[in-house]
Design an enzyme around this catalytic site. Structure first.
Site, short mmCIF file in Angstrom:
data_model
loop_
_atom_site.label_atom_id
_atom_site.label_comp_id
_atom_site.label_asym_id
_atom_site.label_seq_id
_atom_site.Cartn_x
_atom_site.Cartn_y
_atom_site.Cartn_z
N ASP A 8 0.88 -1.16 0.00
CA ASP A 8 0.00 0.00 0.00
C ASP A 8 0.92 1.22 0.00
O ASP A 8 2.14 1.09 -0.17
CB ASP A 8 -0.97 -0.02 1.19
CG ASP A 8 -0.29 0.12 2.55
OD1 ASP A 8 0.95 0.23 2.61
OD2 ASP A 8 -1.01 0.10 3.56
N HIS A 9 0.36 2.41 0.20
CA HIS A 9 1.18 3.62 0.18
C HIS A 9 2.22 3.64 1.30
O HIS A 9 3.31 4.16 1.12
CB HIS A 9 0.29 4.88 0.24
CG HIS A 9 -0.59 4.94 1.43
ND1 HIS A 9 -1.72 4.17 1.56
CD2 HIS A 9 -0.50 5.69 2.56
CE1 HIS A 9 -2.30 4.43 2.72
NE2 HIS A 9 -1.58 5.34 3.34
N CYS A 65 2.85 -3.34 4.15
CA CYS A 65 2.02 -2.22 4.59
C CYS A 65 2.67 -1.67 5.85
O CYS A 65 3.81 -1.99 6.14
CB CYS A 65 0.56 -2.65 4.79
SG CYS A 65 0.28 -3.90 6.06
N GLY A 68 2.08 -4.95 8.34
CA GLY A 68 2.09 -6.30 7.77
C GLY A 68 0.82 -7.06 8.07
O GLY A 68 0.49 -8.04 7.41
N GLY A 70 -2.61 -6.18 8.02
CA GLY A 70 -3.72 -6.11 7.06
C GLY A 70 -3.46 -6.95 5.83
O GLY A 70 -4.33 -7.68 5.36
N HIS A 98 9.14 -24.69 8.38
CA HIS A 98 8.12 -25.51 9.05
C HIS A 98 6.74 -25.38 8.43
O HIS A 98 5.94 -26.31 8.50
CB HIS A 98 8.04 -25.14 10.53
CG HIS A 98 9.21 -25.62 11.31
ND1 HIS A 98 9.19 -25.71 12.68
CD2 HIS A 98 10.46 -26.02 10.94
CE1 HIS A 98 10.36 -26.16 13.12
NE2 HIS A 98 11.15 -26.34 12.06
N ASN A 99 6.41 -24.20 7.88
CA ASN A 99 5.05 -23.96 7.40
C ASN A 99 4.92 -23.83 5.90
O ASN A 99 3.82 -23.67 5.40
CB ASN A 99 4.49 -22.69 8.06
CG ASN A 99 4.56 -22.76 9.57
OD1 ASN A 99 5.34 -22.04 10.18
ND2 ASN A 99 3.80 -23.64 10.17
N ARG A 109 6.75 0.08 9.27
CA ARG A 109 6.99 0.81 10.52
C ARG A 109 7.92 0.05 11.46
O ARG A 109 8.46 0.64 12.40
CB ARG A 109 5.67 1.03 11.27
CG ARG A 109 4.80 2.09 10.72
CD ARG A 109 3.63 2.31 11.65
NE ARG A 109 2.70 3.27 11.10
CZ ARG A 109 1.52 3.50 11.61
NH1 ARG A 109 1.11 2.84 12.67
NH2 ARG A 109 0.73 4.40 11.06
N ARG A 132 7.87 -34.31 9.14
CA ARG A 132 6.85 -34.20 10.20
C ARG A 132 5.91 -33.02 9.99
O ARG A 132 4.79 -33.02 10.47
CB ARG A 132 7.51 -34.12 11.57
CG ARG A 132 8.34 -32.87 11.78
CD ARG A 132 9.13 -32.94 13.10
NE ARG A 132 10.11 -31.87 13.19
CZ ARG A 132 9.91 -30.75 13.86
NH1 ARG A 132 8.79 -30.53 14.50
NH2 ARG A 132 10.87 -29.84 13.90
N ARG A 136 0.90 -31.51 9.41
CA ARG A 136 0.23 -30.26 9.78
C ARG A 136 -0.27 -29.52 8.56
O ARG A 136 -1.38 -28.96 8.57
CB ARG A 136 1.18 -29.40 10.60
CG ARG A 136 1.54 -30.08 11.91
CD ARG A 136 2.54 -29.27 12.71
NE ARG A 136 3.00 -30.08 13.82
CZ ARG A 136 4.26 -30.48 13.99
NH1 ARG A 136 5.19 -30.10 13.13
NH2 ARG A 136 4.61 -31.20 15.01
#
Length: 150
Positions: A8-9, A65, A68, A70, A98-99, A109, A132, A136
């Protein structure tokens, strides 16, 4: 690897810095806005980037942003997206290893340009460990397929 990037801006300036750095690292990218620091609603670029990654047109997405948060909320509305706010290197590494996160969001900011570059480099170069963690991720996919209209 193809990377979609948007802001965004409030994230515009950091996005411009990161685009140059991503190019130096040898990755292809496409910018989905904002294209200036004039007022620009974060859901617009977040939705564009997230849709492209969700559909497999891009391998990873970077969204920026002010916080982060939003951007992360928007991104996680899309199927096949695992987005995380990662304003430090440890979160960036763990989100990948992991994800298998495919979108990272940053808060302009909360991170300097140099720290953001380090975060992005580590996030783009960290592999998913699998093993593993697959159990998940499969559970996440099952949750994604729940029909909440019943």
């Amino acid at each position: 690897m193809k990377v979609a990037i948007g802001s965004d801006h409030r994230g515009f300036s950091l996005k411009e810095e990161l685009k140059e750095y991503i190019h130096k690292l040898g990755f292809d990218y496409k910018d989905f806005g904002a294209f200036s620091d004039e007022n620009f609603d974060y859901p617009d670029s977040a939705a564009e980037v997230s849709l492209k990654v969700s559909q497999g047109q891009y391998d990873r997405g970077i969204l920026i942003c002010a916080s982060g948060t939003g951007m992360s909320i928007v991104a996680n509305k899309f199927p096949n997206i695992r987005a995380v706010v990662a304003n430090d290197v440890n979160l960036a590494i763990m989100s990948r290893s992991h994800n298998d996160c495919n979108i990272i969001t940053l808060g302009s900011r909360y991170v300097s340009n140099d720290v953001a570059k380090n975060i992005i480099e580590l996030w783009l170069t960290t592999d998913y460990e699998g093993g593993r963690h697959d159990v998940r991720l499969n559970k996440l996919k099952q949750i994604e397929n729940i029909n909440f209209e019943e």
